[in-house]
Design a protein around this motif. Structure first.
Motif, PDB file in Angstrom:
ATOM      1  N   VAL A 228       0.863  -1.176   0.000  1.00  0.00           N
ATOM      2  CA  VAL A 228       0.000   0.000   0.000  1.00  0.00           C
ATOM      3  C   VAL A 228       0.905   1.233   0.000  1.00  0.00           C
ATOM      4  CG1 VAL A 228      -1.831   1.259   1.181  1.00  0.00           C
ATOM      5  CG2 VAL A 228      -1.756  -1.254   1.283  1.00  0.00           C
ATOM      6  N   HIS A 229       0.906   1.968  -1.106  1.00  0.00           N
ATOM      7  CA  HIS A 229       1.892   3.027  -1.315  1.00  0.00           C
ATOM      8  C   HIS A 229       1.254   4.416  -1.389  1.00  0.00           C
ATOM      9  CE1 HIS A 229       5.169   0.185  -1.987  1.00  0.00           C
ATOM     10  NE2 HIS A 229       4.279  -0.570  -2.622  1.00  0.00           N
ATOM     11  N   THR A 230       2.120   5.419  -1.369  1.00  0.00           N
ATOM     12  CA  THR A 230       1.665   6.787  -1.602  1.00  0.00           C
ATOM     13  C   THR A 230       1.409   6.962  -3.098  1.00  0.00           C
ATOM     14  OG1 THR A 230       3.910   7.636  -1.923  1.00  0.00           O
ATOM     15  CG2 THR A 230       3.060   7.617   0.329  1.00  0.00           C
ATOM     16  N   GLU A 231       0.816   8.080  -3.450  1.00  0.00           N
ATOM     17  CA  GLU A 231       0.491   8.326  -4.863  1.00  0.00           C
ATOM     18  C   GLU A 231       1.735   8.439  -5.736  1.00  0.00           C
ATOM     19  OE1 GLU A 231       0.593  12.460  -2.905  1.00  0.00           O
ATOM     20  OE2 GLU A 231       0.115  10.385  -2.364  1.00  0.00           O
ATOM     21  N   HIS A 232       2.883   8.647  -5.127  1.00  0.00           N
ATOM     22  CA  HIS A 232       4.103   8.900  -5.896  1.00  0.00           C
ATOM     23  C   HIS A 232       4.644   7.660  -6.613  1.00  0.00           C
ATOM     24  CE1 HIS A 232       3.985  12.675  -3.810  1.00  0.00           C
ATOM     25  NE2 HIS A 232       4.153  12.089  -2.645  1.00  0.00           N
ATOM     26  N   LEU A 233       4.418   6.474  -6.050  1.00  0.00           N
ATOM     27  CA  LEU A 233       5.033   5.282  -6.640  1.00  0.00           C
ATOM     28  C   LEU A 233       4.479   4.979  -8.025  1.00  0.00           C
ATOM     29  CD1 LEU A 233       7.078   3.000  -6.264  1.00  0.00           C
ATOM     30  CD2 LEU A 233       5.202   1.585  -5.377  1.00  0.00           C
ATOM     31  N   GLY A 234       3.190   5.166  -8.232  1.00  0.00           N
ATOM     32  CA  GLY A 234       2.599   4.865  -9.529  1.00  0.00           C
ATOM     33  C   GLY A 234       3.239   5.662 -10.652  1.00  0.00           C
ATOM     34  N   TYR A 235       3.474   6.950 -10.415  1.00  0.00           N
ATOM     35  CA  TYR A 235       4.112   7.793 -11.424  1.00  0.00           C
ATOM     36  C   TYR A 235       5.556   7.356 -11.663  1.00  0.00           C
ATOM     37  CZ  TYR A 235       0.132  10.923 -10.789  1.00  0.00           C
ATOM     38  OH  TYR A 235      -1.138  11.453 -10.730  1.00  0.00           O
ATOM     39  N   LEU A 236       6.238   6.989 -10.574  1.00  0.00           N
ATOM     40  CA  LEU A 236       7.623   6.531 -10.704  1.00  0.00           C
ATOM     41  C   LEU A 236       7.698   5.261 -11.546  1.00  0.00           C
ATOM     42  CD1 LEU A 236      10.242   6.370  -7.845  1.00  0.00           C
ATOM     43  CD2 LEU A 236       9.898   4.394  -9.336  1.00  0.00           C
ATOM     44  N   LEU A 237       6.795   4.310 -11.280  1.00  0.00           N
ATOM     45  CA  LEU A 237       6.816   3.047 -12.017  1.00  0.00           C
ATOM     46  C   LEU A 237       6.449   3.236 -13.482  1.00  0.00           C
ATOM     47  CD1 LEU A 237       5.197   0.580  -9.443  1.00  0.00           C
ATOM     48  CD2 LEU A 237       7.618   0.831 -10.031  1.00  0.00           C
ATOM     49  N   ALA A 238       5.585   4.197 -13.761  1.00  0.00           N
ATOM     50  CA  ALA A 238       5.215   4.455 -15.156  1.00  0.00           C
ATOM     51  C   ALA A 238       6.451   4.828 -15.972  1.00  0.00           C
ATOM     52  CB  ALA A 238       4.186   5.579 -15.222  1.00  0.00           C
ATOM     53  N   GLU A 239       7.350   5.579 -15.360  1.00  0.00           N
ATOM     54  CA  GLU A 239       8.585   5.954 -16.035  1.00  0.00           C
ATOM     55  C   GLU A 239       9.586   4.807 -16.019  1.00  0.00           C
ATOM     56  OE1 GLU A 239      12.246   9.161 -15.493  1.00  0.00           O
ATOM     57  OE2 GLU A 239      10.286   9.585 -14.608  1.00  0.00           O
ATOM     58  N   LEU A 240       9.734   4.175 -14.861  1.00  0.00           N
ATOM     59  CA  LEU A 240      10.711   3.104 -14.706  1.00  0.00           C
ATOM     60  C   LEU A 240      10.419   1.922 -15.629  1.00  0.00           C
ATOM     61  CD1 LEU A 240      13.096   1.907 -12.970  1.00  0.00           C
ATOM     62  CD2 LEU A 240      11.320   0.965 -11.475  1.00  0.00           C
ATOM     63  N   GLN A 241       9.154   1.588 -15.794  1.00  0.00           N
ATOM     64  CA  GLN A 241       8.776   0.384 -16.532  1.00  0.00           C
ATOM     65  C   GLN A 241       8.452   0.634 -18.002  1.00  0.00           C
ATOM     66  OE1 GLN A 241       5.429  -1.256 -14.386  1.00  0.00           O
ATOM     67  NE2 GLN A 241       6.719  -2.117 -12.783  1.00  0.00           N
ATOM     68  N   TYR A 242       8.568   1.864 -18.435  1.00  0.00           N
ATOM     69  CA  TYR A 242       8.085   2.228 -19.770  1.00  0.00           C
ATOM     70  C   TYR A 242       8.664   1.346 -20.876  1.00  0.00           C
ATOM     71  CZ  TYR A 242       7.385   4.782 -24.105  1.00  0.00           C
ATOM     72  OH  TYR A 242       7.058   5.109 -25.388  1.00  0.00           O
ATOM     73  N   MET A 243       9.979   1.186 -20.908  1.00  0.00           N
ATOM     74  CA  MET A 243      10.607   0.446 -22.007  1.00  0.00           C
ATOM     75  C   MET A 243      10.183  -1.023 -22.040  1.00  0.00           C
ATOM     76  SD  MET A 243      12.289   2.571 -23.825  1.00  0.00           S
ATOM     77  CE  MET A 243      13.370   1.558 -24.813  1.00  0.00           C
ATOM     78  N   GLN A 244      10.167  -1.667 -20.854  1.00  0.00           N
ATOM     79  CA  GLN A 244       9.794  -3.079 -20.826  1.00  0.00           C
ATOM     80  C   GLN A 244       8.308  -3.282 -21.113  1.00  0.00           C
ATOM     81  OE1 GLN A 244      11.256  -6.049 -20.607  1.00  0.00           O
ATOM     82  NE2 GLN A 244      13.294  -5.125 -20.705  1.00  0.00           N
ATOM     83  N   ARG A 245       7.488  -2.337 -20.733  1.00  0.00           N
ATOM     84  CA  ARG A 245       6.056  -2.441 -21.032  1.00  0.00           C
ATOM     85  C   ARG A 245       5.788  -2.198 -22.517  1.00  0.00           C
ATOM     86  NH1 ARG A 245       3.298  -4.908 -16.825  1.00  0.00           N
ATOM     87  NH2 ARG A 245       3.805  -3.921 -14.835  1.00  0.00           N
ATOM     88  N   THR A 246       6.543  -1.293 -23.104  1.00  0.00           N
ATOM     89  CA  THR A 246       6.344  -0.953 -24.516  1.00  0.00           C
ATOM     90  C   THR A 246       6.972  -1.988 -25.440  1.00  0.00           C
ATOM     91  OG1 THR A 246       6.424   1.389 -23.894  1.00  0.00           O
ATOM     92  CG2 THR A 246       6.640   0.864 -26.233  1.00  0.00           C
ATOM     93  N   TYR A 247       8.160  -2.465 -25.052  1.00  0.00           N
ATOM     94  CA  TYR A 247       8.882  -3.459 -25.848  1.00  0.00           C
ATOM     95  C   TYR A 247       9.215  -4.652 -24.968  1.00  0.00           C
ATOM     96  CZ  TYR A 247       9.517   0.713 -28.732  1.00  0.00           C
ATOM     97  OH  TYR A 247       9.315   1.880 -29.471  1.00  0.00           O
ATOM     98  N   PRO A 248       8.243  -5.535 -24.730  1.00  0.00           N
ATOM     99  CA  PRO A 248       8.448  -6.664 -23.815  1.00  0.00           C
ATOM    100  C   PRO A 248       9.658  -7.518 -24.229  1.00  0.00           C
ATOM    101  CG  PRO A 248       6.138  -6.444 -24.383  1.00  0.00           C
ATOM    102  CD  PRO A 248       6.883  -5.503 -25.272  1.00  0.00           C
ATOM    103  N   GLY A 249      10.460  -7.863 -23.238  1.00  0.00           N
ATOM    104  CA  GLY A 249      11.619  -8.719 -23.486  1.00  0.00           C
ATOM    105  C   GLY A 249      12.808  -8.008 -24.085  1.00  0.00           C
ATOM    106  N   MET A 250      12.725  -6.692 -24.205  1.00  0.00           N
ATOM    107  CA  MET A 250      13.820  -5.930 -24.794  1.00  0.00           C
ATOM    108  C   MET A 250      15.093  -6.085 -23.951  1.00  0.00           C
ATOM    109  SD  MET A 250      14.006  -1.824 -25.398  1.00  0.00           S
ATOM    110  CE  MET A 250      15.480  -1.015 -25.924  1.00  0.00           C
ATOM    111  N   GLU A 251      16.227  -6.275 -24.630  1.00  0.00           N
ATOM    112  CA  GLU A 251      17.523  -6.361 -23.967  1.00  0.00           C
ATOM    113  C   GLU A 251      18.481  -5.397 -24.608  1.00  0.00           C
ATOM    114  OE1 GLU A 251      18.925 -10.338 -24.038  1.00  0.00           O
ATOM    115  OE2 GLU A 251      17.251 -11.156 -22.884  1.00  0.00           O
ATOM    116  N   TRP A 252      19.419  -4.858 -23.792  1.00  0.00           N
ATOM    117  CA  TRP A 252      20.428  -3.953 -24.351  1.00  0.00           C
ATOM    118  C   TRP A 252      21.482  -4.759 -25.083  1.00  0.00           C
ATOM    119  CZ3 TRP A 252      19.494   1.010 -24.613  1.00  0.00           C
ATOM    120  CH2 TRP A 252      18.586   1.586 -23.703  1.00  0.00           C
TER     121      TRP A 252
END
Length: 252
Positions: A228-252
């Motif tokens: 159970v988190h503050t409202e801030h975590l959702g925004y942070l995860l949206a940025e943190l997870q963007y690449m993997q959510r947009t391009y699943p399985g992407m590797e550098w």
């Protein structure tokens, strides 16, 4: 709850703590108040994300369900993260970032000193490497708290406001439930209750030198360990997870 389930939960908690605060510090890259601090905060962020990587790797092995460290870091929902609320709080100004790190570093230093003696060899190895990094983090944040607190009138006032605002998240770092009870009994993790007094003694000594103080009355917030988190975590995860959510399985 089995020992394996407890160990997986514990590893997620500590990995999430390091990942989230590491990401927060990475937001300072290119925005530091001076070049030296821009580099310092970025290096500390790298240390923390490196710690998270090792913990997620071990967690994936313990879980044994085919997930990787990247899956655990990037492909869980907000309620599945178990980090304490302190680490997800926004950076604010430089002083607020330092105060947040100061509280976190003092806890981590005592906790990882205990983890070095863990009966779990892999955890002990991770802790042995990590404690060297934490000692630098602790010195860095403590010196800046003193410098800002005992600096100009403005810096003192702003840092005191940050101490007052962020101190409400301190006690959650000492949260314990059946996960901890199982692992403490097995000699895998230290009992945080045993060093809570030392923690407060340490931070209050630094704050006194900085002409700062904890608020006399301070309602404590919690919930992160339960997802159970503050409202801030959702925004942070949206940025943190963007690449993997947009391009699943992407590797550098």
């Amino acid at each position: 709850m089995t020992k394996q389930e407890a160990l997986f939960e514990f590893l997620l908690r500590k990995a999430d703590d390091s990942l989230i605060i590491g990401h927060r510090l990475s937001e300072w890259c290119g925005h530091g108040p001076i070049l030296e601090e821009d580099i310092a905060l970025t290096n500390i962020a790298l240390d923390l994300i490196g710690q998270a990587t090792e913990l997620y790797k071990y967690a994936a092995k313990v879980e044994d369900k085919g997930r990787t460290e990247d899956d655990l870091a990037f492909l869980r929902l907000e309620r599945e993260y178990k980090n304490v609320l302190l680490v997800e709080q926004p950076n604010g100004d430089f002083g607020k970032t330092i105060v947040r790190q100061f509280f976190f570093d003092h806890f981590e230093h005592l906790f990882y000193e205990g983890l070095v003696n863990s009966k779990d060899e892999r955890i002990a190895a991770i802790a042995t490497k990590t404690i060297k990094e934490i000692k630098y983090h602790l010195r860095h944040s403590s010196e800046w708290v003193i410098r800002l607190g005992d600096g100009t009138e403005e810096s003192h006032e702003r840092v005191q406001e940050s101490v007052t605002a962020l101190s409400r998240f301190i006690d959650e770092m000492f949260y314990q439930n059946d996960v901890d009870e199982i692992l403490i009994k097995e000699g895998i993790i230290p009992d945080v209750k045993l060093f809570k007094d030392e923690f407060y003694k340490n931070i209050e000594a630094i704050l006194e030198e900085a002409t700062l103080k904890l608020p006399a009355e301070n309602y404590q917030m919690s919930g992160g360990r339960k997802g159970v988190h503050t409202e801030h975590l959702g925004y942070l995860l949206a940025e943190l997870q963007y690449m993997q959510r947009t391009y699943p399985g992407m590797e550098w």
